[in-house]
Design an enzyme around this catalytic site. Sequence first.
Site, PDB file in Angstrom:
ATOM      1  N   HIS A 143      22.152  13.707  45.737  1.00 45.10           N
ATOM      2  CA  HIS A 143      21.838  12.274  45.705  1.00 45.10           C
ATOM      3  C   HIS A 143      20.523  11.972  46.415  1.00 45.10           C
ATOM      4  O   HIS A 143      19.563  11.536  45.787  1.00 45.10           O
ATOM      5  CB  HIS A 143      22.984  11.489  46.340  1.00 45.10           C
ATOM      6  CG  HIS A 143      22.853   9.994  46.245  1.00 45.10           C
ATOM      7  ND1 HIS A 143      21.983   9.358  45.378  1.00 45.10           N
ATOM      8  CD2 HIS A 143      23.482   8.996  46.912  1.00 45.10           C
ATOM      9  CE1 HIS A 143      22.092   8.049  45.514  1.00 45.10           C
ATOM     10  NE2 HIS A 143      22.984   7.804  46.442  1.00 45.10           N
ATOM     11  N   HIS A 201      15.590  11.359  33.591  1.00 49.56           N
ATOM     12  CA  HIS A 201      16.464  10.380  34.241  1.00 49.56           C
ATOM     13  C   HIS A 201      17.712  10.209  33.389  1.00 49.56           C
ATOM     14  O   HIS A 201      17.651  10.261  32.159  1.00 49.56           O
ATOM     15  CB  HIS A 201      15.738   9.037  34.402  1.00 49.56           C
ATOM     16  CG  HIS A 201      16.409   8.098  35.353  1.00 49.56           C
ATOM     17  ND1 HIS A 201      17.502   7.332  34.988  1.00 49.56           N
ATOM     18  CD2 HIS A 201      16.165   7.814  36.658  1.00 49.56           C
ATOM     19  CE1 HIS A 201      17.876   6.609  36.027  1.00 49.56           C
ATOM     20  NE2 HIS A 201      17.092   6.889  37.048  1.00 49.56           N
ATOM     21  N   ASP A 223      11.205   9.877  42.320  1.00 48.49           N
ATOM     22  CA  ASP A 223      11.109  10.985  43.265  1.00 48.49           C
ATOM     23  C   ASP A 223       9.873  11.842  43.037  1.00 48.49           C
ATOM     24  O   ASP A 223       9.475  12.604  43.921  1.00 48.49           O
ATOM     25  CB  ASP A 223      12.365  11.857  43.177  1.00 48.49           C
ATOM     26  CG  ASP A 223      13.623  11.086  43.529  1.00 48.49           C
ATOM     27  OD1 ASP A 223      13.634  10.439  44.591  1.00 48.49           O
ATOM     28  OD2 ASP A 223      14.585  11.110  42.747  1.00 48.49           O
TER      29      ASP A 223
END
Length: 470
Positions: A297, A351, A406
């Site tokens: 996560h 994603h 990220d």
Amino acid sequence: MRAVRCSLIRGVAGLRMASSALDEMKEQMLRRWKEDQKKIDDLRKKHGHEKLCDATIDAVYGGMRGITGLVYEPSLLDPAEGIRFRGLTILECQEMLPKAPGGKEPLPEAMFWLLMTGEVPTEEQVRGLNAELHRRADPEAIAAAQKAIAALPRNAHPMTAFSVGVLALQSYSKFAAAYAAGKSNKKTYWEYALEDSLDMLARTPTVAAMIYNRETKGQVELAAPSNSDLDWAANFAKMMGYQDEEFWECMRLYLSVHADHEGGNVSAHTTTLVASALSDPYLAFSAGLNGLAGPLHGLANQEVLNYLLSMQERVKADGVNMHDEAALEKALSNYTWELLNSGQVVPGYGHAVLRKVDPRYTCQRNFCLRHKFDDDLFKLVNTIYSIMPGILKEHGKTKNPYPNVDAHSGVLLQHYGLTEQNYYTVLFGLSRQMGVLAGVVWDRLQGRPLERPKSITTEMLAKKYLCNSL
């Protein structure tokens, strides 16, 4: 004497502004609640038995991915537009939310107001909220968290320290105290949850700054005292020891865009689930932090950064000139195909929901371009951005060949000298509390019940589906 009198006048004015802002926040919340409640009543009365989705066996065994089973008000992930905070895209938030004087990035306080009320705050309301948060930064509560963190083993992870610090703050929970004293009920739970959320938002920056200095200097203390003249993000950055106002602006952006990501991710759902048992917001958010600490996560940006650093080392080892764009593109393309052909994935790309470039990536990239980043890591991530979608499309095994948030956040932090990778998830958690706490308050305002889904065993599924097929 005059200085003391002026200080007192500013203090009284600040208290009035803070009180007014809190009253206005509650008024906006109640107004929206009344509007939403009519919709909820109509939905349940007229369409209560409608199916939102079918839960397949694959979905049940696959982490419940794709199952719609939660109502979460602060944000929604749009496959085409990215995250929407109360209906607003990242770009709209950057344009519409109040900013620091001379700044271009939204203030996190403004983002919190939006997530909590569903309305864009005025500059005066944001100033009032900032004054309210400074007022709530209780030294006694913060000292309790400081003492608890100082008692941890020296090698304790920063996320362990953050979770412990939040639990130490729980001793000052107004929600827990009111419930224990029999002074709260279903109609007032939300107000106590809001009180705890504001207190937590006021105190966690100091706790997080202490954890940073514990990580860098070995002491659970602040590099600089809290300054009530500064906004939430700038004050946090200064308490960490950063005096560069450009970095303060970076923190405003970082803490705003990471504030929420709808309700199904581990940290948001954990916080929601624990709070559904009427655990106070401190207990719920500490549990959410423990979920965020999991490598699947909260560690994605560290994995991306490690990948970029390894690419940087390989480029240097192979004698590739970082300033020769064509040579750099060719080298990175070769490295990428080697990675993909070995069965690995490219960190920071793809994603689960989005089907375009993550707007959170775009706003971080634009920040770097606007502030004229010229370091090797930024050149590297920028070059990868120019070639990667084409390579991944040609490879043909990803539904979304574009970068996510990220892919850039670690580069942003490294540029300003924040190189302690173990600390990055603390920043993530500090930001994410804004969304998940807004979700908790709204769950209590809407009277959401205890979560209790049904589970099933493999044996029962086998008896139902396999026995009949033999």
